[in-house]
Design a protein around this motif. Sequence first.
Motif, PDB file in Angstrom:
ATOM      1  N   GLU A  88       0.847  -1.200   0.000  1.00 55.34           N
ATOM      2  CA  GLU A  88       0.000   0.000   0.000  1.00 55.34           C
ATOM      3  C   GLU A  88       0.880   1.246   0.000  1.00 55.34           C
ATOM      4  N   ARG A  90       3.894   1.503  -1.075  1.00 54.27           N
ATOM      5  CA  ARG A  90       4.622   1.650  -2.339  1.00 54.27           C
ATOM      6  C   ARG A  90       3.717   2.117  -3.481  1.00 54.27           C
ATOM      7  N   LEU A  91       2.443   1.710  -3.391  1.00 53.62           N
ATOM      8  CA  LEU A  91       1.551   1.994  -4.533  1.00 53.62           C
ATOM      9  C   LEU A  91       0.688   3.242  -4.332  1.00 53.62           C
ATOM     10  N   HIS A  94      -1.509   5.412  -6.702  1.00 52.33           N
ATOM     11  CA  HIS A  94      -2.184   4.608  -7.728  1.00 52.33           C
ATOM     12  C   HIS A  94      -3.385   3.903  -7.124  1.00 52.33           C
ATOM     13  N   LEU A  95      -3.553   4.090  -5.814  1.00 53.86           N
ATOM     14  CA  LEU A  95      -4.678   3.407  -5.148  1.00 53.86           C
ATOM     15  C   LEU A  95      -5.862   4.348  -5.032  1.00 53.86           C
ATOM     16  N   LEU A 247      -7.476  -0.256  -6.666  1.00 53.91           N
ATOM     17  CA  LEU A 247      -6.725   0.663  -7.522  1.00 53.91           C
ATOM     18  C   LEU A 247      -7.562   1.893  -7.852  1.00 53.91           C
ATOM     19  N   TYR A 251      -8.085   3.201 -13.269  1.00 55.56           N
ATOM     20  CA  TYR A 251      -7.617   1.910 -13.789  1.00 55.56           C
ATOM     21  C   TYR A 251      -8.727   0.861 -13.779  1.00 55.56           C
ATOM     22  N   LEU A 259      -1.582  -1.230 -16.989  1.00 57.34           N
ATOM     23  CA  LEU A 259      -1.314  -0.555 -15.706  1.00 57.34           C
ATOM     24  C   LEU A 259      -0.073   0.313 -15.853  1.00 57.34           C
ATOM     25  N   ILE A 263       3.390   0.779 -11.188  1.00 57.45           N
ATOM     26  CA  ILE A 263       2.759  -0.354 -10.495  1.00 57.45           C
ATOM     27  C   ILE A 263       3.455  -1.641 -10.901  1.00 57.45           C
ATOM     28  N   LYS A 264       3.670  -1.773 -12.205  1.00 56.00           N
ATOM     29  CA  LYS A 264       4.305  -3.003 -12.698  1.00 56.00           C
ATOM     30  C   LYS A 264       5.668  -3.207 -12.048  1.00 56.00           C
ATOM     31  N   LEU A 267       5.323  -4.486  -8.471  1.00 54.54           N
ATOM     32  CA  LEU A 267       4.906  -5.892  -8.431  1.00 54.54           C
ATOM     33  C   LEU A 267       6.071  -6.811  -8.790  1.00 54.54           C
TER      34      LEU A 267
END
Length: 586
Positions: A88, A90-91, A94-95, A247, A251, A259, A263-264, A267
């Motif tokens: 969470e 890190r992203l 984008h959330l 997300l 998205y 994406l 994000i990629k 992951l």
Amino acid sequence: MILKPHIVALALPSKFAFPHTTKPSLTTCLIPHFSATPLSYGPSLRKGTAPSQPPPNQNDAVLREEAFTRVFLLAALRVPAAECSALEARLRGHLLNWPRVRNIARVPGDDVHPDLAPLLPHPISADQEEDESRLVALQRRIHGKADADGHVLSPVLYRERLARTFNSRGFVKFRHLAKISRPNRNKKRRKKKEEDEGVKRVGENGSAAVEVVEDEDEEEEEGGLRKLLGEEFARSKWRGSTRLLLLDERYASRGVEELPEAIKAVLKEYAEKSTTLTFELVRCKLTLFYNYWQMTEVLEALLPEGMIVPSAFETVGHIAHLNLRDEHLPYKRLIAKVVLDKNKPRIQTVVNKIDSIQNEYRTMQLEVLAGNHSLVTTVVENGIRFQVDLATVYWSSRLGTERQRLLSGFTQNDVVCDVFSGVGPLAIPAARIVKRVFANDLNPYAVEYLERNSVLNKLERKIKVFNMDGRRFIKAMYASDVSQSITQVVMNLPSEAAEFLDAFRGIYKDRPEGGELTLPMIHVYGFSKARDPEFDFHERIRIALLEVAVNVDMRRVRLVAPGKWMLCASFILPKTVAFANTALDA
Ligand SMILES: C[S@@+](CC[C@H](N)C(=O)[O-])C[C@H]1O[C@@H](n2cnc3c(N)ncnc32)[C@H](O)[C@@H]1O
């Protein structure tokens, strides 16, 4: 070991591990003012879809909460629960970033107790049969048949089985078991509602729910993730608890490939670090219920377009006090219900002022529109508790700041006379500061509450209470032997207090003029609609005192209506007035 009912679902073979709901039947209807193009970022009653046709709310019809349910389709990453917080962080960016919606969501069957994880089918186990037998053993343990498998039941399972064998009257031997085991009524009701809806509600008051929607493109998605994260990704299915990272709405319909690179990259990095880490891109339905929407959003949707939405109200203890315009009256009960729902538990009663204050005791004509019908409430102002009954006494929380201003000018050497004291919002806190307070009101109910409040705040020994007309009270005070101690007089009856000032004329007329006499500081309140409110109020004071020049310190307290000011005039009683021979007898 804690077993929860939905763990059973997790114990099923992997293809059942996450009981996806069927694709949402989007034979939904759009609310009348739904716009196909999204309005702005964030949730809105004008966005999303409504699961059922909301009937129009006409006039004072009953409010249908279901009409405020909105469904939003989103994309989410299903990740292991243990990794979710780190991901969470890190992203972020984008959330989903909607107010009052957590971007980490939980869906039914997402939790498995850590003790159970090893018992679940191993992800890379080649031996399917072994998995199945483990599963059967696990199910048996959960359902309390474990003895047959040679396992000893855990104390929790044993107790649970025991509890099931008793009915509601059968807890004779375990007097407290019934109480402990039975969820409270509200919880039960909420659970039942959730079961009926087939969703697990989250958020404050169960304001939202997240469901995973079966995705036709699941294979494709998995293929995408495999491409992104490498073949290793395919090796395992879920093992243990999971969470959904919702997300951003942008998205919602994107595939893995679409994406953002950021994000990629995250992951990929995580997948490389951990051998057990799995991800899944899922489509989900975020349902926002009536409880989610704020008061103004609901009212905006309820009231005819263009009508001003009542957004503010005064609170007195547990009572919300509306001041509705004529155009709102056909919707008064709907409005009150929304105000009540959206401000519970702080607000328990919603009332509307029927008429402007006109009676002698300045009480309001109130109509109870929603909630309980008691108008007796407790208000806390600056740490002091006041009991009031809005049906019989005057109270205004709006004067709190003004009271503080006045109190800040009092000292421990003061003796205060509150001529129109009401239930004591000034007299009682003043008693904490000054030597003594004499408080008076004409309304017998106000006096009763004043006495009650003095006791409630342990100040009854410093306050002497009177129940008489203000003019008589002033004369009685100055005819008594306490007259010389009075240093401050407060007169808060703005509609007519100035006209009571004549009572001060000649209060010392029988005393020798050369002697040492205390002249009190008078604080008198008044209203004025004049172009020059200060001049107008000063005029009224001079007329009442029959005095040509009075040195007054005047200030505006607040605008009570368009063009109508409440003022406070403070002045030392002129010696000429106190010794005047022309006192008018009441
Ligand atoms: C505007 S309220 C103010 C009460 C209190 N000071 C407050 O701030 O909440 C005026 C009060 O004066 C009382 N009152 C009205 N006429 C009066 C009179 N002739 N003599 C004494 N009190 C009177 C009313 O009962 C009411 O409680």
